[in-house]
Design a protein around this motif. Structure first.
Motif, PDB file in Angstrom:
ATOM      1  N   GLU A   1       0.827  -1.160   0.098  1.00 43.06           N
ATOM      2  CA  GLU A   1       0.003   0.003  -0.022  1.00 43.06           C
ATOM      3  C   GLU A   1       0.889   1.271   0.068  1.00 43.06           C
ATOM      4  OE1 GLU A   1      -0.213  -2.717   2.056  1.00 43.06           O
ATOM      5  OE2 GLU A   1      -2.669  -3.058   2.325  1.00 43.06           O
ATOM      6  N   GLU A   2       2.022   1.323   0.683  1.00 47.52           N
ATOM      7  CA  GLU A   2       2.673   2.608   1.119  1.00 47.52           C
ATOM      8  C   GLU A   2       3.377   2.715  -0.367  1.00 47.52           C
ATOM      9  OE1 GLU A   2       2.990  -0.086   2.777  1.00 47.52           O
ATOM     10  OE2 GLU A   2       5.156  -1.001   2.832  1.00 47.52           O
ATOM     11  N   ASP A   3       3.902   1.804  -1.216  1.00 48.19           N
ATOM     12  CA  ASP A   3       4.335   2.041  -2.387  1.00 48.19           C
ATOM     13  C   ASP A   3       3.681   3.143  -3.557  1.00 48.19           C
ATOM     14  OD1 ASP A   3       5.611  -1.505  -2.424  1.00 48.19           O
ATOM     15  OD2 ASP A   3       6.660   0.435  -1.685  1.00 48.19           O
ATOM     16  N   PHE A   4       2.387   3.197  -3.078  1.00 46.10           N
ATOM     17  CA  PHE A   4       1.511   3.902  -4.112  1.00 46.10           C
ATOM     18  C   PHE A   4       1.631   5.429  -3.587  1.00 46.10           C
ATOM     19  CE2 PHE A   4      -0.549   0.560  -6.866  1.00 46.10           C
ATOM     20  CZ  PHE A   4      -0.138  -0.531  -6.117  1.00 46.10           C
ATOM     21  N   GLN A   5       2.017   5.522  -2.543  1.00 47.28           N
ATOM     22  CA  GLN A   5       2.173   7.199  -1.760  1.00 47.28           C
ATOM     23  C   GLN A   5       3.640   7.318  -1.398  1.00 47.28           C
ATOM     24  OE1 GLN A   5      -0.289   5.963   1.178  1.00 47.28           O
ATOM     25  NE2 GLN A   5      -2.130   6.781   0.200  1.00 47.28           N
ATOM     26  N   CYS A   6       4.458   6.907  -2.180  1.00 50.83           N
ATOM     27  CA  CYS A   6       5.980   6.990  -1.713  1.00 50.83           C
ATOM     28  C   CYS A   6       6.374   8.605  -1.358  1.00 50.83           C
ATOM     29  CB  CYS A   6       6.810   6.424  -2.940  1.00 50.83           C
ATOM     30  SG  CYS A   6       8.648   6.280  -2.268  1.00 50.83           S
TER      31      CYS A   6
ATOM     32  N   PHE B   1      -3.212   6.655  -8.456  1.00 49.21           N
ATOM     33  CA  PHE B   1      -4.168   5.881  -7.720  1.00 49.21           C
ATOM     34  C   PHE B   1      -3.444   5.093  -6.554  1.00 49.21           C
ATOM     35  CE2 PHE B   1      -3.076   2.011  -9.805  1.00 49.21           C
ATOM     36  CZ  PHE B   1      -3.117   2.555 -11.169  1.00 49.21           C
ATOM     37  N   GLY B   2      -4.263   4.537  -5.857  1.00 52.11           N
ATOM     38  CA  GLY B   2      -3.860   3.763  -4.610  1.00 52.11           C
ATOM     39  C   GLY B   2      -4.007   2.272  -4.789  1.00 52.11           C
ATOM     40  N   TYR B   3      -3.430   1.651  -3.856  1.00 53.44           N
ATOM     41  CA  TYR B   3      -3.472   0.268  -4.064  1.00 53.44           C
ATOM     42  C   TYR B   3      -4.720  -0.536  -3.988  1.00 53.44           C
ATOM     43  CZ  TYR B   3      -2.921  -4.671  -2.483  1.00 53.44           C
ATOM     44  OH  TYR B   3      -3.018  -5.971  -2.392  1.00 53.44           O
ATOM     45  N   ASP B   4      -5.875  -0.003  -3.509  1.00 53.03           N
ATOM     46  CA  ASP B   4      -7.062  -0.609  -3.650  1.00 53.03           C
ATOM     47  C   ASP B   4      -7.744  -0.617  -4.893  1.00 53.03           C
ATOM     48  OD1 ASP B   4      -8.387   0.796  -0.414  1.00 53.03           O
ATOM     49  OD2 ASP B   4      -6.921  -0.704  -0.799  1.00 53.03           O
ATOM     50  N   GLU B   5      -6.968   0.252  -5.687  1.00 51.81           N
ATOM     51  CA  GLU B   5      -7.631   0.437  -7.202  1.00 51.81           C
ATOM     52  C   GLU B   5      -7.059  -0.665  -7.984  1.00 51.81           C
ATOM     53  OE1 GLU B   5      -9.452   2.356  -9.427  1.00 51.81           O
ATOM     54  OE2 GLU B   5      -8.570   1.412 -11.289  1.00 51.81           O
TER      55      GLU B   5
ATOM     56  N   TYR C   1      -4.660  -7.466  -9.355  1.00 50.97           N
ATOM     57  CA  TYR C   1      -3.493  -8.359  -8.712  1.00 50.97           C
ATOM     58  C   TYR C   1      -4.133  -9.693  -8.633  1.00 50.97           C
ATOM     59  CZ  TYR C   1       0.269  -5.135  -7.324  1.00 50.97           C
ATOM     60  OH  TYR C   1       1.361  -4.141  -7.270  1.00 50.97           O
ATOM     61  N   ALA C   2      -5.576  -9.779  -7.889  1.00 46.70           N
ATOM     62  CA  ALA C   2      -5.939 -10.862  -7.602  1.00 46.70           C
ATOM     63  C   ALA C   2      -6.196 -11.637  -9.091  1.00 46.70           C
ATOM     64  CB  ALA C   2      -7.328 -10.863  -6.985  1.00 46.70           C
ATOM     65  N   LEU C   3      -6.627 -11.093 -10.168  1.00 44.13           N
ATOM     66  CA  LEU C   3      -6.973 -11.655 -11.282  1.00 44.13           C
ATOM     67  C   LEU C   3      -5.679 -11.995 -11.981  1.00 44.13           C
ATOM     68  CD1 LEU C   3      -8.931 -12.546 -13.669  1.00 44.13           C
ATOM     69  CD2 LEU C   3      -8.710  -9.962 -14.482  1.00 44.13           C
ATOM     70  N   ALA C   4      -4.456 -11.145 -11.905  1.00 40.63           N
ATOM     71  CA  ALA C   4      -3.371 -11.628 -12.501  1.00 40.63           C
ATOM     72  C   ALA C   4      -2.691 -12.786 -11.863  1.00 40.63           C
ATOM     73  CB  ALA C   4      -2.249 -10.562 -12.295  1.00 40.63           C
TER      74      ALA C   4
ATOM     75  N   GLU D   1       3.446 -12.140   5.471  1.00 39.02           N
ATOM     76  CA  GLU D   1       3.437 -10.745   5.329  1.00 39.02           C
ATOM     77  C   GLU D   1       3.161 -10.057   4.102  1.00 39.02           C
ATOM     78  OE1 GLU D   1       6.318  -8.908   8.624  1.00 39.02           O
ATOM     79  OE2 GLU D   1       7.094 -10.175   7.244  1.00 39.02           O
ATOM     80  N   GLY D   2       2.451  -9.028   3.750  1.00 33.38           N
ATOM     81  CA  GLY D   2       2.131  -8.525   2.446  1.00 33.38           C
ATOM     82  C   GLY D   2       1.092  -7.424   2.354  1.00 33.38           C
ATOM     83  N   PRO D   3       0.448  -7.046   1.444  1.00 32.92           N
ATOM     84  CA  PRO D   3      -0.360  -6.019   1.430  1.00 32.92           C
ATOM     85  C   PRO D   3      -1.793  -6.812   1.826  1.00 32.92           C
ATOM     86  CG  PRO D   3       0.240  -6.567  -0.714  1.00 32.92           C
ATOM     87  CD  PRO D   3       1.032  -7.181   0.044  1.00 32.92           C
ATOM     88  N   MET D   4      -2.850  -5.800   1.841  1.00 35.94           N
ATOM     89  CA  MET D   4      -4.202  -6.466   2.134  1.00 35.94           C
ATOM     90  C   MET D   4      -4.351  -7.324   0.825  1.00 35.94           C
ATOM     91  SD  MET D   4      -7.706  -6.109   0.803  1.00 35.94           S
ATOM     92  CE  MET D   4      -7.296  -4.264  -0.015  1.00 35.94           C
ATOM     93  N   ARG D   5      -5.295  -8.411   1.048  1.00 32.20           N
ATOM     94  CA  ARG D   5      -5.719  -9.310   0.107  1.00 32.20           C
ATOM     95  C   ARG D   5      -7.139  -9.487   0.016  1.00 32.20           C
ATOM     96  NH1 ARG D   5      -1.965 -12.070  -2.633  1.00 32.20           N
ATOM     97  NH2 ARG D   5      -3.879 -13.661  -3.117  1.00 32.20           N
ATOM     98  N   SER D   6      -7.935  -9.491  -1.117  1.00 39.58           N
ATOM     99  CA  SER D   6      -9.293  -9.905  -1.099  1.00 39.58           C
ATOM    100  C   SER D   6      -9.664 -11.357  -0.967  1.00 39.58           C
ATOM    101  CB  SER D   6      -9.960  -9.198  -2.129  1.00 39.58           C
ATOM    102  OG  SER D   6      -9.419  -9.706  -3.380  1.00 39.58           O
TER     103      SER D   6
END
Lengths: 164, 525
Positions: free
Chosen positions: B110-115, B127-131, B136-139, B152-157
């Motif tokens: 998440e923080e990588d999108f707001q460096c 845009f942010g990670y949420d976008e 990412y999930a589809l990829a 450990e990692g970013p939020m995952r749906s």
């Protein structure tokens, strides 16, 4: 001046040209003998027959494309046959795998050293990758080049451990 | 010869493939031309695989950059106070660098999108990670990524589509040492299909288990429903043709006819990697675009970054279990240093050195070692290693430009100028991290042996057509459209505003799927 032994006949360092015809059954049998000798020389307790299909796959693949190894395979078959005929199998095996160390192409200047560099060395690599590694470390499960089967089997493809 | 297409895609790697897939899902009859500068090098070729196993040769090595200063054919040049490595960093062939990649598939955090907002360094994404999360999930689904969602990692749906590889015995032991330095061990997410049989020859998978864009694109091409999809290899694009704010096609060299040809399209998407995407914009000069397409503010090519790889190795006197490199790819990793707290100094991604401990039985046998000697070596001194990527930040003084002349495949030569403003401080951060990693090895009985810092290498080169809101500080917008042009897009690592700490492939895949959906929606309107 005495005639050199067949296997000591000089050859240029470059790879031998392939013949027009495919390897004969006799040549393949001789090469299989050379391959099986690996287990004998290093006292490796392994059912070598289990490696034959992968070995044949390698032989076939390297008998096409560039470079084509059939010229070297033919030479190696003749060398091994001559060694076994002249010296007997144990001495022939020792001659190739113990006495003849060739690690660079410029060292391949006789029939024997050609056979060692272009054929026997590759047979060693094939032997280890297709399952021979387990003969050194029986509990080992995998090695670079080894086709261990799906990782979704009941047992993992490698020796595993858990974090304590 | 000219012809109208709906889309022209330049490049044939993972980005072009996934954009193409999305376009065809929306309209199987979409008229798409893919132009690839390199040749087709067959995947899953038995001879090529045996050459890798027996002789460590790969069939695509001739496509690598020639960056030797001693070579008359040198095509890649490095200037600046840091040497930039081109060697073996990209494959220029049908399928792109997925022909040789290791399949590591990690999301940015998440923080990588707001460096820039968070650290004052680098840039913010538009845009942010949420976008990007659903993409990412589809990829991960498409690339068949196996991983552990509890790592450990970013939020995952959702969960990963496949479970992770279990750690090897050696890696499990290393994981125990991670606690010493506050690292939480995790499982490397890998893009491998179910049929992986762990040969460790991922650089040329014999069965197409490790994701390859070539195999994927072949499936799209061979689908009879996609009768308007075409591919040309050995077709380097020399220029994108534009009138004011609209591109209308490309000029490329057609190897089949040995002539230059023009292809027209309603939309052009440049998926040619960080280097070629950037150079193509720079080379596409016209009266309206004297400095190259999208380059009114001299932003194209700037901010180039990649990852520095550093490593440590240790030795201990015995290896009683004769452990060795059974996978030959790493499955142990940690993102505990890939955190907001470390972002200002450069986040780090830690992973096992997959080549250690190394026992190469075949080499010992070829060298004439006896059975007893080999047994002694197998149980004797052994080495372990840990490696890490460290993030660096885009700097406008660092840039990718065209060098005079053309190199392999008729592509313009490449020059990278890369310098660090405060190299001592940066290298001190790296050295401190190396000291920490040694503590982990020491806890397991390894004595300190070697450490290394590799030159930055182009595998993860990015930033040269970075996304942003403002045309005077970026090249592409939130939807990857080149600023100032209505129908030209860049979809390669070039668009990433930051390098983050992990390799960019999964992020690129997510962006490609998102772009494909965006273009499909526009086309349908």
């Amino acid at each position: 001046m005495s005639t050199p032994a067949f296997w000591d006949e000089p050859l240029p360092a470059t790879m031998l040209d392939p013949p027009a015809s495919p390897l004969s059954n006799q040549e393949i049998d001789a090469l299989w003998g050379l391959f099986k000798a690996i287990a004998i020389h290093w006292s490796l307790d392994i059912e070598v027959e289990l490696l034959r299909s992968r070995w044949l796959d390698m032989l076939e693949a390297r008998s096409a494309g560039q470079p084509d190894f059939r010229g070297e395979y033919g030479n190696a078959a003749q060398v091994y046959t001559a060694l076994v005929t002249t010296l007997g199998e144990p001495a022939a095996i020792a001659k190739i795998y113990q006495d003849t160390i060739v690690t660079k192409p410029e060292q391949a200047l006789t029939r024997l050293t050609h056979a060692k560099f272009y054929v026997a060395n590759d047979f060693i690599r094939c032997f280890v990758a297709t399952g021979g590694f387990r003969a050194f470390v029986p509990k080992a499960r995998n090695y670079t080049g080894f086709m261990g089967g799906s990782r979704f089997r009941a047992w993992p493809p490698v020796r595993t451990g858990t974090k304590s | 010869m000219s012809r109208d297409f709906d889309f022209i895609l330049i490049g044939s790697g993972v980005a072009a493939t996934l954009v193409c897939q999305r376009l065809l899902e929306a309209n199987p009859l979409a008229s798409i031309l893919i132009l690839e500068a390199g040749e087709r090098i067959p995947s899953r070729d038995r001879r090529s695989w045996w050459d890798l196993v027996l002789a460590r040769k790969t069939p695509y090595s001739a496509t690598y950059d020639d960056d030797s200063t001693k070579s008359p054919a040198q095509e890649s040049f490095s200037t600046g106070n840091v040497s930039w490595g081109f060697k073996e960093s990209r494959v220029r062939a049908y399928g792109g660098s997925t022909m040789h990649w290791g399949g590591w598939s990690l999301r940015f955090k998440e923080e990588d999108f707001q460096c820039r907002s968070r650290t004052g360094r680098g840039a913010d994404w538009p845009f942010g990670y949420d976008e990007l999360e659903p993409w990412y999930a589809l990829a991960e689904q498409i690339l068949a990524v196996g991983g552990d969602a509890s790592d450990e990692g970013p939020m995952r749906s959702g969960l990963y589509p496949l479970p992770p590889y279990p750690w090897s015995a050696h890696e499990a032991e290393l994981a125990n040492g991670f606690d010493t330095i506050g690292l939480k061990p995790g499982h490397m997410p890998m893009a491998r299909f179910k049929r992986c049989v762990t040969t460790g020859t991922c650089k040329y998978c014999p069965i197409g288990a490790r994701y390859s864009a070539q195999d994927h694109l072949d499936a799209l091409l061979f689908d009879p429903a996609h009768r308007n999809l075409g591919l040309k290899t050995s077709a380097p694009v020399r220029r994108i043709l534009a009138d004011r704010n609209l591109v209308h096609g490309v000029e490329y060299f057609d190897a089949a006819s040995s002539t230059f040809a023009t292809a027209h399209a309603r939309q052009v998407i440049v998926c040619a990697g960080a280097y070629e995407s950037t150079k193509l914009l720079l080379a596409s000069v016209s009266p309206e675009w004297p400095a190259g397409l999208g380059n009114r503010y001299d932003q194209v090519g700037r901010y180039i970054v990649t990852h520095l790889l550093f490593s440590v190795e240790g030795t201990r006197p015995a290896n009683p279990q004769s452990l060795f490199q059974e996978y030959d790819f790493p499955t142990l990793m940690s993102r505990s240093w890939d955190t907001p707290q470390r972002q200002a100094e450069g986040k780090m991604f830690v992973f096992n050195n997959r080549a250690l401990p190394k026992i190469e039985f075949e080499n010992l046998m070829i060298q004439g070692k006896t059975r007893a000697q080999i047994d002694q070596i197998a149980g004797g001194p052994s080495r372990a290693g840990l490696s890490a990527f460290i993030e660096e930040f885009g700097d406008p003084q660092n840039r990718l430009t065209l060098a005079p002349g053309t190199g392999k495949f008729g592509l313009p030569k490449t020059r990278v100028s890369f310098s660090r403003r405060n190299p001592e401080r940066f290298l001190a951060v790296v050295s401190a991290a190396q000291d920490e990693l040694f503590k982990c090895l020491a806890a397991l009985g390894y004595s300190r042996d070697t450490q290394a810092k590799a030159d930055p290498r182009g595998d993860h080169a990015s930033g040269t057509c970075r996304m942003g809101l403002s045309p005077d500080a970026s090249v592409t917008g939130a939807n990857l459209a080149v600023h100032g042009l209505d129908n030209l897009y860049v979809c390669s690592n070039a668009v990433l505003p930051n390098a983050a700490a992990v390799n960019p492939t999964l992020t690129l895949a997510a962006l490609a799927l998102r772009l494909g959906a965006y273009l499909s929606a526009g086309a349908s309107q």
